[in-house]
Write an enzyme that holds these catalytic residues in place. Sequence first.
Site, mmCIF file in Angstrom:
data_model
loop_
_atom_site.group_PDB
_atom_site.id
_atom_site.type_symbol
_atom_site.label_atom_id
_atom_site.label_comp_id
_atom_site.label_asym_id
_atom_site.label_seq_id
_atom_site.Cartn_x
_atom_site.Cartn_y
_atom_site.Cartn_z
ATOM 1 C CG HIS A 58 -0.387 0.117 2.604
ATOM 2 N ND1 HIS A 58 0.231 -0.743 3.271
ATOM 3 C CD2 HIS A 58 -0.113 1.514 3.241
ATOM 4 C CE1 HIS A 58 0.870 -0.319 4.369
ATOM 5 N NE2 HIS A 58 0.756 0.984 4.321
ATOM 6 C CG ASP A 109 0.154 -4.151 2.994
ATOM 7 O OD1 ASP A 109 0.281 -3.475 1.899
ATOM 8 O OD2 ASP A 109 0.307 -3.637 4.165
ATOM 9 C CB SER A 161 3.783 1.449 6.478
ATOM 10 O OG SER A 161 2.330 1.809 7.375
#
Length: 769
Positions: free
Chosen positions: A504, A534, A619
């Site tokens: 993402h 992911d 992230s």
Amino acid sequence: MDIGKKHVIPKSQYRRKRREFFHNEDREENLNQHQDKQNIDNTTSKKADKQIHKDSIDKHERFKNSLSSHLEQRNRDVNENKAEESKSNQDSKSAYNRDHYLTDDVSKKQNSLDSVDQDTEKSKYYEQNSEATLSTKSTDKVESTEMRKLSSDKNKVGHEEQHVLSKPSEHDKETRIDSESSRTDSDSSMQTEKIKKDSSDGNKSSNLKSEVISDKSNTVPKLSESDDEVNNQKPLTLPEEQKLKRQQSQNEQTKTYTYGDSEQNDKSNHENDLSHHIPSISDDKDNVMRENHIVDDNPDNDINTPSLSKTDDDRKLDEKIHVEDKHKQNADSSETVGYQSQSTASHRSTEKRNISINDHDKLNGQKTNTKTSANNNQKKATSKLNKGRATNNNYSDILKKFWMMYWPKLVILMGIIILIVILNAIFNNVNKNDRMNDNNDADAQKYTTTMKNANNTVKSVVTVENETSKDSSLPKDKASQDEVGSGVVYKKSGDTLYIVTNAHVVGDKENQKITFSNNKSVVGKVLGKDKWSDLAVVKATSSDSSVKEIAIGDSNNLVLGEPILVVGNPLGVDFKGTVTEGIISGLNRNVPIDFDKDNKYDMLMKAFQIDASVNPGNSGGAVVNREGKLIGVVAAKISMPNVENMSFAIPVNEVQKIVKDLETKGKIDYPDVGVKMKNIVSLNSFERQAVKLPGKVKNGVVVDQVDNNGLADQSGLKKGDVITELDGKLLEDDLRFRQIIFSHKDDLKSITAKIYRDGKEKEINIKLK
């Protein structure tokens, strides 16, 4: 109830016996009636019935007569039993008395018979000495009267004479010996006169003498009667030689009481010496005295000599020995029983008086000894107390002298001891502080090593930015969050760098801006990405030697509570290289992820939980242990009110599997079974009835659509089937179904499913290729 003839019984007993009597009589009548019916016709039978059944009054009379006779018989039996018992008791008592006194009776009778046989010899002897014996009548009368008083009230006389005779002298002893000799002379004269009168009557006198002798042998204590007879006779005198011989015989007899076993020998010797005199024999009363006391050779021995009590066994043994001796010596020792009884009685009374005096002296001596011992004990206790007080005073004086002499030295010694204690406490405190500092230094050293590893990790963490800000239709704050993230250099080959980050973060752009820790930037290319895991791989080229490849750890060895460091670039380049610290808060978490932002979860991500601070821009950042090795990649954070420090990271072992395929293939091939599903928890009651779902089924998925010629269709899966278990694992929802299917992406083997079809349970195998 009075039934006559002086018989009265309780009313209840009377009624009970009456019922029994009537019952027995009626039974006999019925039996007789039955026998009569068998022998005679009906008419005769009726007459017999009238005769058999008598009037009730007659019945009562018969019952009373029967009961009265029964009670009389019972009373007679009771009286007979009582008479027999009383008779048996009397017989047993008489038998006991007869057996008990059998030995004494036999010996007494034998003595009486032997004495009768030798009356002639006795009469001759007494005739020769009659004149001498009558001269001492007056003296014997006085002494016999005195002896009767002593024997009748010995307790009173004994207590009165105890104080007078407590210490007898030699003169007193001689006086007692003379009195004993005179009493023996009086006894002999009395017996001589009686036998002389009896011998003049011939055969009649012999019978009378046997009766007198037997009476005296059976009743020894009758001394008063013999004394009365002697008082009626004239006094006699005996020579001095006979007095001495009788005194010797009396001493020989007392020896038999003392020496028990040598009694027979002493008596035989005494009889040989005094064959022309009267032999001695002990009566029953002498036996009693011999059983209770042991005396000396001299009956007038010192009164302080104690008397010893014999046990029952000793007394029985003495009785047996005495009876045997009497039987053996009856022929030689049965002449003058009366004389010996009187002399022995007088001797015994004197002895008892002496013994009572002795006992009184002993009692007084014991009291005196007790008082003396009490006084001695009191004196000893007083002396001990005084010694103790003196000792205490001596100790106190010694201590005072010691203190006066050495008190300066003692004060100095106490000061030295106190100083040593203070210095010891100071040094111990210093050593404790040194140990604490050493521990702190060790902790600081560890912390420095951790930080060193963290600094090395920072060189392997980069900032990843895409270029969607120019043409993105999303709000600016949302776009910035999607455009900026972190990445980790997991492999370096020459100048080529392989960076792993989140899918993402890279979005849909192929080119990504990579910024290093030294603020140098390069453009990287996305080699592949996978939205289900992911993860994405970016390839970049840089000749900067400061960029390092991170060391890879093992996520299978993670421990709950293990310290970790999170290195990332929150909020963009301005805060690059941020390091936060925490621990592993949980393992094997299944985290639902919404990749396409449609408010519907798309996938369950397998991750471990950390409590380190994670912010937007972290992230794709690195999660390392204290050794600086990569153990996970930051993937998500729960952003909810009142929830803090709940973040999740993908284990490094799973990351390695994914990035390998992304490097070579650019994608991950997951098996597709070709079905669409609904969760059971979302079904209404109508839909549950349509699929005929049992009420016990609460979790699982319902097949809503099956692709033609798909793996599910080939496996036999149909629309409306309810899957509750897959690959041996409970199936909660469709996310869990997809996770289990995707976990077999490498082996693609068939898996077993448990389903409900038309309400019936069955199993099928679902193909994955």
